[in-house]
Design a protein around this motif. Structure first.
Motif, short mmCIF file in Angstrom:
data_model
loop_
_atom_site.label_atom_id
_atom_site.label_comp_id
_atom_site.label_asym_id
_atom_site.label_seq_id
_atom_site.Cartn_x
_atom_site.Cartn_y
_atom_site.Cartn_z
N MET A 1 -54.22 9.07 123.07
CA MET A 1 -52.90 9.33 122.49
C MET A 1 -52.26 10.55 123.16
O MET A 1 -51.05 10.54 123.43
CB MET A 1 -53.01 9.54 120.98
N ALA A 2 -53.04 11.58 123.43
CA ALA A 2 -52.50 12.77 124.09
C ALA A 2 -52.03 12.44 125.50
O ALA A 2 -50.97 12.90 125.92
CB ALA A 2 -53.57 13.86 124.13
N LEU A 3 -52.80 11.63 126.23
CA LEU A 3 -52.38 11.24 127.57
C LEU A 3 -51.10 10.43 127.54
O LEU A 3 -50.21 10.62 128.38
CB LEU A 3 -53.49 10.45 128.27
N GLN A 4 -50.97 9.53 126.58
CA GLN A 4 -49.75 8.74 126.46
C GLN A 4 -48.55 9.63 126.16
O GLN A 4 -47.45 9.43 126.69
CB GLN A 4 -49.90 7.68 125.38
N LEU A 5 -48.75 10.64 125.32
CA LEU A 5 -47.68 11.56 124.99
C LEU A 5 -47.26 12.38 126.21
O LEU A 5 -46.07 12.57 126.47
CB LEU A 5 -48.12 12.49 123.86
N ILE A 6 -48.24 12.83 127.00
CA ILE A 6 -47.93 13.59 128.21
C ILE A 6 -47.18 12.71 129.22
O ILE A 6 -46.20 13.15 129.83
CB ILE A 6 -49.22 14.16 128.83
N GLU A 7 -47.63 11.47 129.38
CA GLU A 7 -46.97 10.57 130.32
C GLU A 7 -45.56 10.25 129.88
O GLU A 7 -44.64 10.13 130.69
CB GLU A 7 -47.78 9.29 130.48
N ALA A 8 -45.32 10.12 128.58
CA ALA A 8 -43.99 9.81 128.07
C ALA A 8 -43.04 10.99 128.26
O ALA A 8 -41.83 10.81 128.41
CB ALA A 8 -44.07 9.43 126.60
N ALA A 9 -43.57 12.21 128.28
CA ALA A 9 -42.74 13.39 128.42
C ALA A 9 -42.46 13.73 129.89
O ALA A 9 -41.64 14.60 130.16
CB ALA A 9 -43.41 14.58 127.74
N ALA A 10 -43.11 13.06 130.81
CA ALA A 10 -42.93 13.34 132.23
C ALA A 10 -41.51 12.96 132.66
O ALA A 10 -40.94 11.98 132.16
CB ALA A 10 -43.95 12.58 133.06
#
Length: 63
Positions: A37-46
């Protein structure tokens, strides 16, 4: 809250290895889910990738 070493406790003093193993596996699975979930959040904020080439990106405003 104080804990006395010699005081009787309502908690069991022995740990069933089967139950403790299951809890450990569940905790590991939860950590993996939270990591995904954290990785998905980071990728979405890129930021969005920059366009390739410069054709159509330069506007002549002195015409």
């Amino acid at each position: 809250m104080t804990i006395s070493v010699n005081a009787p406790s309502s908690m069991p003093t022995t740990i069933d290895s089967g139950n403790s193993l299951k809890v450990a596996v569940m905790a590991k699975d939860q950590q993996e889910i939270e990591g995904q979930m954290a990785l998905q959040l980071i990728e979405a904020a890129a930021p969005a990738p920059q366009p390739v080439g410069n054709s159509g990106h330069n506007i002549n405003t002195t015409a």
